[in-house]
Motif scaffolding. Structure first.
Motif, PDB file in Angstrom:
ATOM      1  N   LEU A 146       0.923  -1.288   0.055  1.00  0.00           N
ATOM      2  CA  LEU A 146      -0.074   0.030  -0.061  1.00  0.00           C
ATOM      3  C   LEU A 146       0.873   1.092   0.074  1.00  0.00           C
ATOM      4  O   LEU A 146       1.937   1.242   0.778  1.00  0.00           O
ATOM      5  N   THR A 175      -1.603  10.127  -7.520  1.00  0.00           N
ATOM      6  CA  THR A 175      -2.281   9.275  -7.105  1.00  0.00           C
ATOM      7  C   THR A 175      -3.088   8.321  -7.689  1.00  0.00           C
ATOM      8  O   THR A 175      -2.984   7.244  -7.910  1.00  0.00           O
ATOM      9  N   ALA A 179      -2.491   4.844  -9.404  1.00  0.00           N
ATOM     10  CA  ALA A 179      -3.435   3.673  -9.349  1.00  0.00           C
ATOM     11  C   ALA A 179      -3.711   2.757 -10.559  1.00  0.00           C
ATOM     12  O   ALA A 179      -3.894   1.538 -10.370  1.00  0.00           O
ATOM     13  N   LYS A 183      -2.678  -1.265 -10.383  1.00  0.00           N
ATOM     14  CA  LYS A 183      -4.018  -2.006 -10.244  1.00  0.00           C
ATOM     15  C   LYS A 183      -3.605  -3.485 -10.907  1.00  0.00           C
ATOM     16  O   LYS A 183      -4.125  -4.516 -10.072  1.00  0.00           O
ATOM     17  N   PRO A 188      -2.754  -1.077  -3.894  1.00  0.00           N
ATOM     18  CA  PRO A 188      -3.499   0.277  -4.104  1.00  0.00           C
ATOM     19  C   PRO A 188      -2.710   1.369  -3.523  1.00  0.00           C
ATOM     20  O   PRO A 188      -1.742   1.352  -3.041  1.00  0.00           O
ATOM     21  N   VAL A 190      -3.451   5.393  -2.251  1.00  0.00           N
ATOM     22  CA  VAL A 190      -4.700   6.645  -2.100  1.00  0.00           C
ATOM     23  C   VAL A 190      -3.890   7.825  -1.721  1.00  0.00           C
ATOM     24  O   VAL A 190      -2.757   7.843  -1.165  1.00  0.00           O
ATOM     25  N   LEU A 235      -9.523  -2.846   0.329  1.00  0.00           N
ATOM     26  CA  LEU A 235      -9.068  -1.624  -0.037  1.00  0.00           C
ATOM     27  C   LEU A 235      -8.882  -1.103  -1.651  1.00  0.00           C
ATOM     28  O   LEU A 235      -8.825  -0.006  -2.301  1.00  0.00           O
ATOM     29  N   MET A 236      -8.558  -2.392  -2.653  1.00  0.00           N
ATOM     30  CA  MET A 236      -8.422  -2.224  -3.852  1.00  0.00           C
ATOM     31  C   MET A 236      -9.705  -1.287  -4.228  1.00  0.00           C
ATOM     32  O   MET A 236      -9.555  -0.544  -5.315  1.00  0.00           O
ATOM     33  N   ARG A 238     -11.038   1.437  -3.518  1.00  0.00           N
ATOM     34  CA  ARG A 238     -10.566   2.718  -3.080  1.00  0.00           C
ATOM     35  C   ARG A 238      -9.211   3.212  -3.735  1.00  0.00           C
ATOM     36  O   ARG A 238      -8.953   4.290  -3.622  1.00  0.00           O
ATOM     37  N   THR A 239      -8.645   2.392  -4.366  1.00  0.00           N
ATOM     38  CA  THR A 239      -7.180   2.873  -5.057  1.00  0.00           C
ATOM     39  C   THR A 239      -7.564   3.964  -6.086  1.00  0.00           C
ATOM     40  O   THR A 239      -8.410   3.932  -6.694  1.00  0.00           O
ATOM     41  N   GLN A 241      -8.172   6.951  -5.126  1.00  0.00           N
ATOM     42  CA  GLN A 241      -9.122   8.034  -4.618  1.00  0.00           C
ATOM     43  C   GLN A 241      -8.428   8.986  -3.370  1.00  0.00           C
ATOM     44  O   GLN A 241      -7.486   8.700  -2.873  1.00  0.00           O
TER      45      GLN A 241
END
Length: 274
Positions: A146, A175, A179, A183, A188, A190, A235-236, A238-239, A241
């Motif tokens: 992360l 960011t 991402a 991916k 991820p 953020v 969490l992926m 939200r990557t 974001q």
């Protein structure tokens, strides 16, 4: 994200690097992650003089010097074999806010000192980019890790000065685009927005009435929030974001060191200028 050992990873658990850990938000994040059980490395120009417990491994680094940054990651690789979490908090933008008796921080862009661009864009955005590249080379082969880029609302509204907005907007765009490329490797990334954080400088300013600390966050709170994100199995989703630290805390039931739950600020709560 599990704690299983893979390859030559350190048996001591998850490994985190916090840049800019000598003081302020970075120091608090390092402390929060240590509390959560991470093996924590902290980097910074003055890290050797920082008020940190001995459990945090200090790595002196001027992030304007790529060779020193590379050495930080080589040290982690040689000692641990893996890096699971990178928090990009290095930032030189708050230095020399007063020069020759003048408070230059809010000056119009044509009167801004050149060092402020270097502090925010080179020691901030570029440093985060270089560190993220090193981290990605360690994380992508394992499809695990992360990256957190500390950013702020100035990406979305004029706060303080133009360079500040440029730097944070660039961080959020970085960011978003990182991402896309990370991916396929399930890594991820953020952007995380703190609220008003009780750093050493903010506490000192509050004594003169500059800040109301009633809704503020401790620096350690941000570390607790990042720990919650790290262990989020979804969490992926939200990557890429922008996340607000207090909102993440509400979702996962994270409390500050004083047991309080800091309020979730919105763009409307952040004062505008100009």
């Amino acid at each position: 994200m599990t704690n299983e050992r893979q390859g030559n990873e350190a048996p001591t658990g998850n490994v985190a690097l916090v840049t800019g850990a000598s003081r302020g938000v970075g120091r608090g994040i390092a402390l929060g992650l240590l509390e959560a059980g991470f093996r924590v490395y902290g980097s910074g120009r003055s890290i050797e003089q920082a008020d940190l417990p001995p459990e945090i491994r200090r790595l002196p680094c001027d992030q304007l010097k790529d060779e020193e940054t590379a050495q930080v990651f080589e040290t982690i690789r040689s000692e641990c074999g893996a890096l699971h979490l990178l928090v990009n908090c290095a930032w030189g933008g708050y230095e020399k806010m007063v020069e020759d008796g003048a408070f230059t921080w809010p000056a119009p862009f044509w009167d801004q000192p050149a060092h402020r661009w270097t502090g925010m864009m080179d020691a901030g955005v570029r440093a985060a980019f270089v560190c993220s590249a090193h981290a990605a080379r360690m994380m992508t082969p394992r499809h695990r890790g992360l990256i957190v880029n500390i950013s702020f609302w100035s990406a979305q509204r004029h706060l303080g000065n133009t360079i500040y907005g440029i730097a944070k907007a660039a961080t959020d765009k970085m960011t978003s685009d990182m991402a896309v490329e990370l991916k396929p490797f399930a890594v991820p990334v953020v952007s995380l927005y703190p609220g008003l954080v009780r750093t050493e400088a903010v506490v000192a300013a509050a004594k003169s009435g500059a800040f109301d600390l009633s809704t503020s966050e401790s620096p350690e709170f941000i570390g607790r929030v990042i720990n919650a994100l790290f262990h989020d199995p979804n969490l992926m989703a939200r990557t890429g974001q922008v996340l607000v630290a207090a909102a993440v805390a509400k979702k996962f039931g994270v409390l500050d060191v004083d047991g309080n739950s800091p309020p979730v600020l919105t763009l409307a709560d952040i004062g505008s200028e100009g």
